[in-house]
Design an enzyme around this catalytic site. Structure first.
Site, mmCIF file in Angstrom:
data_model
loop_
_atom_site.group_PDB
_atom_site.id
_atom_site.type_symbol
_atom_site.label_atom_id
_atom_site.label_comp_id
_atom_site.label_asym_id
_atom_site.label_seq_id
_atom_site.Cartn_x
_atom_site.Cartn_y
_atom_site.Cartn_z
ATOM 1 N N LYS A 1 0.814 -1.210 0.000
ATOM 2 C CA LYS A 1 0.000 0.000 0.000
ATOM 3 C C LYS A 1 0.852 1.267 0.000
ATOM 4 O O LYS A 1 2.051 1.249 0.277
ATOM 5 C CB LYS A 1 -0.978 -0.025 1.170
ATOM 6 C CG LYS A 1 -2.160 -0.949 0.917
ATOM 7 C CD LYS A 1 -3.311 -0.706 1.869
ATOM 8 C CE LYS A 1 -4.573 -1.427 1.380
ATOM 9 N NZ LYS A 1 -5.701 -1.243 2.308
ATOM 10 N N ARG B 1 -4.636 -9.903 4.253
ATOM 11 C CA ARG B 1 -4.991 -9.860 2.832
ATOM 12 C C ARG B 1 -3.756 -9.420 2.049
ATOM 13 O O ARG B 1 -3.248 -8.313 2.239
ATOM 14 C CB ARG B 1 -6.150 -8.889 2.612
ATOM 15 C CG ARG B 1 -6.641 -8.761 1.193
ATOM 16 C CD ARG B 1 -7.802 -7.781 1.117
ATOM 17 N NE ARG B 1 -8.300 -7.647 -0.238
ATOM 18 C CZ ARG B 1 -7.822 -6.767 -1.112
ATOM 19 N NH1 ARG B 1 -6.841 -5.946 -0.775
ATOM 20 N NH2 ARG B 1 -8.341 -6.701 -2.331
#
Length: 290
Positions: A225, A259
């Site tokens: 991210k 995840r």
């Protein structure tokens, strides 16, 4: 509150189990893999490999999280529903999650065999929880700070970030339970990068034990991210090391589901953390015994 194991559809997870959720993007414009698993064959190979590498959940998504081309509900369903059916048939050992905020899509994927609805937009469609309740599947309750689907944060601020995170996620979890979603099937997610700048995402990471202390299983979506890239000032392809460091911290502080894009690297990190914590024995232990 849930202090032990949890259940997603027909799949049970133990009280000390750290679970890998593999990302399978059914989009042509995904931020990380740039559509590598948009095609059916490539997506199914990704599922097969992820299962072999230690994933217990696959998270299938038909809409890019960030801004991009419009994708209506019919197109999202076209991308994910037949694929969920195919995965359910070929990989009965896997729990199937679908990343959607739309109740209509949630209804369709539940009928196709999904075990979990991963609502990455914090209850934007309030009917999604009712769908999860109707089908007895799991639900992810994520903090977004009020962000709406497919938008990026802009100068967002919080008087007390963790208070806001807990208020939203616990409120969504209790509402879902009141609607009939099985309590043992509700997960909460701090929502790294959603409605947050990099400093916010770092704060929810170091204070993740406050979420874990609620008793609800915590899911984190950290993989490659922007907050990792900005923290280390590295490009997208250089974020794995920072992702794995953050994974280890979150696992130590009590996260349960991770995840990810990179399954084997994450599996090794989680196994190492579990062995340090004393909940998993070493795979071999010969040193000093010969």
């Amino acid at each position: 509150m849930i202090e032990d194991g949890f259940r997603l559809g027909r799949h049970s997870f133990g009280p000390n189990e750290l679970v890998v959720m593999a990302i399978v993007n059914r989009t042509p414009d995904s931020f990380y893999d740039k559509g590598a698993t948009f095609g059916d064959e490539a997506a199914m190979k990704r599922v097969e490999l992820a299962a072999a590498q230690g994933a217990r959940i696959v998270d299938i998504g038909g809409v890019k999280a960030g801004p991009g081309d419009a994708v209506d509900a019919a197109e999202e369903a076209r991308r994910v529903v037949p694929f969920v059916e195919a995965v359910r048939e070929r990989f009965p050992q896997l729990a199937i999650s679908v990343d959607t905020w739309r109740a209509g899509v949630g209804e369709a994927v539940c009928r196709a065999g999904a075990d979990l609805l991963n609502d990455a937009w914090g209850g934007f469609d309030p009917d999604l929880a009712q769908v999860a309740a109707k089908h007895g599947v799991g639900l992810v309750c994520m903090h977004t700070g009020g962000a709406v689907p497919r938008t990026r944060p802009h100068r967002v601020g919080y008087a007390n970030l963790m208070a806001d995170v807990l208020e939203q996620t616990l409120g969504l979890a209790e509402r879902a339970a009141s609607l009939g979603v099985p309590r043992e099937s509700i997960l909460i997610d701090p929502g790294h990068d959603f409605g947050k700048n990099t400093r916010h995402s770092l704060e929810v990471t170091r204070r993740l034990d406050e979420m874990a202390a609620t008793g609800w299983p915590v899911l984190v979506s950290l993989s490659n991210k922007d907050f990792v890239g900005e923290t280390l000032n590295v490009p997208l392809e250089g974020r794995l090391t920072g992702t794995l460091a953050t994974t280890a911290v979150c696992a130590w502080l009590g996260a349960r589901v991770f995840r990810v894009h990179e399954v084997p690297e994450t599996r090794q990190v989680l196994d190492m953390v579990a062995s340090i914590a004393g909940t998993r024995p070493p795979a071999v232990a010969r040193r000093g015994l010969a």
